[in-house]
Design a protein around this motif. Sequence first.
Motif, PDB file in Angstrom:
ATOM      1  N   GLY A  55       0.847  -1.195   0.000  1.00 32.75           N
ATOM      2  CA  GLY A  55       0.000   0.000   0.000  1.00 32.75           C
ATOM      3  C   GLY A  55       0.876   1.236   0.000  1.00 32.75           C
ATOM      4  N   ASP A  56       0.305   2.359   0.428  1.00 34.44           N
ATOM      5  CA  ASP A  56       1.087   3.602   0.491  1.00 34.44           C
ATOM      6  C   ASP A  56       2.253   3.452   1.464  1.00 34.44           C
ATOM      7  N   GLY A  57       2.016   2.733   2.575  1.00 35.96           N
ATOM      8  CA  GLY A  57       3.074   2.524   3.574  1.00 35.96           C
ATOM      9  C   GLY A  57       4.266   1.792   2.970  1.00 35.96           C
ATOM     10  N   GLY A  84      -4.363   3.153  -3.701  1.00 36.10           N
ATOM     11  CA  GLY A  84      -3.786   4.106  -2.751  1.00 36.10           C
ATOM     12  C   GLY A  84      -3.370   5.379  -3.466  1.00 36.10           C
ATOM     13  N   PHE A  85      -2.740   6.281  -2.722  1.00 35.75           N
ATOM     14  CA  PHE A  85      -2.326   7.540  -3.326  1.00 35.75           C
ATOM     15  C   PHE A  85      -1.041   7.401  -4.135  1.00 35.75           C
ATOM     16  N   TYR A  86      -0.175   6.475  -3.728  1.00 32.22           N
ATOM     17  CA  TYR A  86       1.094   6.310  -4.441  1.00 32.22           C
ATOM     18  C   TYR A  86       1.082   5.051  -5.311  1.00 32.22           C
ATOM     19  N   LEU A 131       8.794  11.829   2.175  1.00 26.59           N
ATOM     20  CA  LEU A 131       7.881  11.818   1.023  1.00 26.59           C
ATOM     21  C   LEU A 131       6.513  12.380   1.437  1.00 26.59           C
ATOM     22  N   ASN A 132       6.067  12.055   2.639  1.00 27.89           N
ATOM     23  CA  ASN A 132       4.775  12.573   3.128  1.00 27.89           C
ATOM     24  C   ASN A 132       4.954  13.817   3.993  1.00 27.89           C
ATOM     25  N   GLU A 133       5.624  13.630   5.130  1.00 26.80           N
ATOM     26  CA  GLU A 133       5.754  14.744   6.063  1.00 26.80           C
ATOM     27  C   GLU A 133       6.789  14.440   7.131  1.00 26.80           C
ATOM     28  N   ALA A 134       7.142  15.498   7.878  1.00 28.92           N
ATOM     29  CA  ALA A 134       7.936  15.334   9.097  1.00 28.92           C
ATOM     30  C   ALA A 134       7.211  16.112  10.182  1.00 28.92           C
ATOM     31  N   PRO A 167       3.483  18.195  -0.955  1.00 25.59           N
ATOM     32  CA  PRO A 167       2.180  18.198  -1.651  1.00 25.59           C
ATOM     33  C   PRO A 167       1.548  16.800  -1.681  1.00 25.59           C
ATOM     34  N   THR A 168       2.339  15.750  -1.980  1.00 24.04           N
ATOM     35  CA  THR A 168       1.732  14.407  -2.027  1.00 24.04           C
ATOM     36  C   THR A 168       1.367  13.920  -0.624  1.00 24.04           C
ATOM     37  N   GLY A 169       2.033  14.457   0.391  1.00 22.97           N
ATOM     38  CA  GLY A 169       1.708  14.071   1.770  1.00 22.97           C
ATOM     39  C   GLY A 169       0.515  14.849   2.308  1.00 22.97           C
ATOM     40  N   SER A 170       0.002  15.812   1.527  1.00 24.31           N
ATOM     41  CA  SER A 170      -1.076  16.665   2.052  1.00 24.31           C
ATOM     42  C   SER A 170      -2.353  15.878   2.325  1.00 24.31           C
ATOM     43  N   THR A 171      -2.506  14.701   1.676  1.00 23.37           N
ATOM     44  CA  THR A 171      -3.711  13.890   1.910  1.00 23.37           C
ATOM     45  C   THR A 171      -3.511  12.891   3.053  1.00 23.37           C
ATOM     46  N   ALA A 172      -2.330  12.911   3.673  1.00 21.46           N
ATOM     47  CA  ALA A 172      -2.044  11.952   4.753  1.00 21.46           C
ATOM     48  C   ALA A 172      -2.239  12.631   6.123  1.00 21.46           C
ATOM     49  N   TYR A 173      -1.245  12.594   6.986  1.00 22.52           N
ATOM     50  CA  TYR A 173      -1.349  13.150   8.350  1.00 22.52           C
ATOM     51  C   TYR A 173      -1.793  14.621   8.285  1.00 22.52           C
ATOM     52  N   ASN A 174      -1.231  15.365   7.330  1.00 21.93           N
ATOM     53  CA  ASN A 174      -1.574  16.776   7.157  1.00 21.93           C
ATOM     54  C   ASN A 174      -3.082  17.000   7.098  1.00 21.93           C
ATOM     55  N   LYS A 175      -3.776  16.109   6.372  1.00 23.58           N
ATOM     56  CA  LYS A 175      -5.225  16.281   6.211  1.00 23.58           C
ATOM     57  C   LYS A 175      -5.929  16.058   7.544  1.00 23.58           C
ATOM     58  N   SER A 176      -5.458  15.053   8.303  1.00 28.04           N
ATOM     59  CA  SER A 176      -6.060  14.805   9.619  1.00 28.04           C
ATOM     60  C   SER A 176      -5.860  15.992  10.554  1.00 28.04           C
ATOM     61  N   LEU A 177      -4.813  16.784  10.291  1.00 31.95           N
ATOM     62  CA  LEU A 177      -4.535  17.948  11.147  1.00 31.95           C
ATOM     63  C   LEU A 177      -5.273  19.201  10.663  1.00 31.95           C
TER      64      LEU A 177
HETATM   65  P1  NAD Z   1      -0.314   3.416   8.813  1.00 30.82           P
HETATM   66  O1  NAD Z   1      -0.207   1.959   8.661  1.00 30.82           O
HETATM   67  O2  NAD Z   1      -0.786   4.012  10.106  1.00 30.82           O
HETATM   68  O3  NAD Z   1      -1.231   3.962   7.599  1.00 30.82           O
HETATM   69  C1  NAD Z   1      -1.555   5.260   7.447  1.00 30.82           C
HETATM   70  C2  NAD Z   1      -2.658   5.440   6.400  1.00 30.82           C
HETATM   71  O4  NAD Z   1      -2.312   6.595   5.668  1.00 30.82           O
HETATM   72  C3  NAD Z   1      -2.824   4.314   5.371  1.00 30.82           C
HETATM   73  O5  NAD Z   1      -4.198   4.133   5.147  1.00 30.82           O
HETATM   74  C4  NAD Z   1      -2.164   4.874   4.124  1.00 30.82           C
HETATM   75  O6  NAD Z   1      -2.751   4.386   2.914  1.00 30.82           O
HETATM   76  C5  NAD Z   1      -2.451   6.330   4.286  1.00 30.82           C
HETATM   77  N1  NAD Z   1      -1.501   7.173   3.577  1.00 30.82           N
HETATM   78  C6  NAD Z   1      -0.154   7.122   3.583  1.00 30.82           C
HETATM   79  N2  NAD Z   1       0.334   8.064   2.786  1.00 30.82           N
HETATM   80  C7  NAD Z   1      -0.734   8.723   2.272  1.00 30.82           C
HETATM   81  C8  NAD Z   1      -0.876   9.817   1.399  1.00 30.82           C
HETATM   82  N3  NAD Z   1       0.183  10.432   0.902  1.00 30.82           N
HETATM   83  N4  NAD Z   1      -2.125  10.230   1.100  1.00 30.82           N
HETATM   84  C9  NAD Z   1      -3.211   9.638   1.616  1.00 30.82           C
HETATM   85  N5  NAD Z   1      -3.155   8.594   2.451  1.00 30.82           N
HETATM   86  C10 NAD Z   1      -1.928   8.164   2.779  1.00 30.82           C
HETATM   87  O7  NAD Z   1       1.118   4.075   8.538  1.00 30.82           O
HETATM   88  P2  NAD Z   1       2.071   3.869   7.339  1.00 30.82           P
HETATM   89  O8  NAD Z   1       1.436   3.021   6.316  1.00 30.82           O
HETATM   90  O9  NAD Z   1       3.405   3.510   7.875  1.00 30.82           O
HETATM   91  O10 NAD Z   1       2.150   5.366   6.804  1.00 30.82           O
HETATM   92  C11 NAD Z   1       2.789   6.387   7.521  1.00 30.82           C
HETATM   93  C12 NAD Z   1       1.983   7.624   7.288  1.00 30.82           C
HETATM   94  O11 NAD Z   1       0.811   7.545   8.061  1.00 30.82           O
HETATM   95  C13 NAD Z   1       2.666   8.897   7.740  1.00 30.82           C
HETATM   96  O12 NAD Z   1       3.501   9.435   6.758  1.00 30.82           O
HETATM   97  C14 NAD Z   1       1.476   9.798   8.041  1.00 30.82           C
HETATM   98  O13 NAD Z   1       1.158  10.641   6.953  1.00 30.82           O
HETATM   99  C15 NAD Z   1       0.332   8.855   8.262  1.00 30.82           C
HETATM  100  N6  NAD Z   1      -0.170   9.048   9.621  1.00 30.82           N
HETATM  101  C16 NAD Z   1      -1.404   9.584   9.744  1.00 30.82           C
HETATM  102  C17 NAD Z   1      -1.903   9.877  10.995  1.00 30.82           C
HETATM  103  C18 NAD Z   1      -3.246  10.503  11.105  1.00 30.82           C
HETATM  104  O14 NAD Z   1      -3.870  10.709  10.047  1.00 30.82           O
HETATM  105  N7  NAD Z   1      -3.708  10.823  12.300  1.00 30.82           N
HETATM  106  C19 NAD Z   1      -1.149   9.614  12.133  1.00 30.82           C
HETATM  107  C20 NAD Z   1       0.108   9.064  11.977  1.00 30.82           C
HETATM  108  C21 NAD Z   1       0.595   8.788  10.691  1.00 30.82           C
END
Ligand code: NAD
Length: 278
Positions: A55-57, A84-86, A131-134, A167-177
Amino acid sequence: MTQTTKFSDEIKVAIIANGKYQSRRVAAKLFDVLRDDPDFYLTKRNPDVVISIGGDGMLLSAFHAYERELDHVRFVGIHTGHLGFYTDYLDDEVDKLIDNLRKDKGDRVSYPILNVKLTLADGRSFTSLALNEAALKRHEKTMAAEVFINGVAFESFRGDGLSVSTPTGSTAYNKSLGGAVLHPTIEALQLTEIASLNNRVYRTLGSPIIVPKHEKVTIYPKRVGSYTLSVDNKTYTNRNVDKVEFSIDEHKISFVATPSHTSFWERVRESFIGDVEE
Ligand code: NAD
């Protein structure tokens, strides 16, 4: 943005998969087909193309495994689950991927990545790519930090921490924030707050900030203590952090340009909205 690179006759391919049964099954199939095909050469060292299965991970792990070879490596993701996104291919599209690779002319789609430099009080520094965020957080207590943007003192932060996304990480943790979803061709970073304290004493902007290419975000933690810096799926813990600097790296991540590439907005809709019943 699509670019073309010159290619030797045979494509050097590395296959990297997570431990799930379905991923190992897809990896075995790919391995069997590519091993006997004169158009391909399977190797973990110096590949032209890295195929990530999972997956993306898994793609994040593949990126970090080859982050020193970004000038010549292109990635392609096969998702063993939903899209997934990637990841451009589903697990039942292996034949389509092989066919596309056979016709491949070296076309690539490239996106910005993040350069993160952590400097300790004793002057030692460590650089990572994301690639996603720090995200920087303080262990145990509230994080207090000064935030500078391009050398200008911007705000005094107090809260759980701060995240800087690509930008590609904007849909990941960034979006939850509460960050904005950024189209991946926009070369910018996004700074988002993690539970900031805002009252009459402490005040931050309180909204995500988009920082353009060539500008740098610097965080100076104000207190001695233990800090965690999470970079994609890895976490580092350090004491006595002097500063952490975030900027767009000179390198980009490149993906194999896929003829049937799902548009970014389609992916966003499919992942977060789905089909809405009238
Ligand atoms: P994980 O197993 O917890 O999965 C995180 C989820 O984020 C998966 O569903 C994955 O498909 C999705 N994801 C990853 N990159 C994405 C992207 N660029 N756009 C949209 N969705 C994306 O963790 P993992 O697989 O090791 O991935 C690590 C990533 O998880 C971190 O880079 C961070 O962005 C994300 N994360 C999110 C939260 C949150 O949303 N509260 C918390 C911690 C980490």
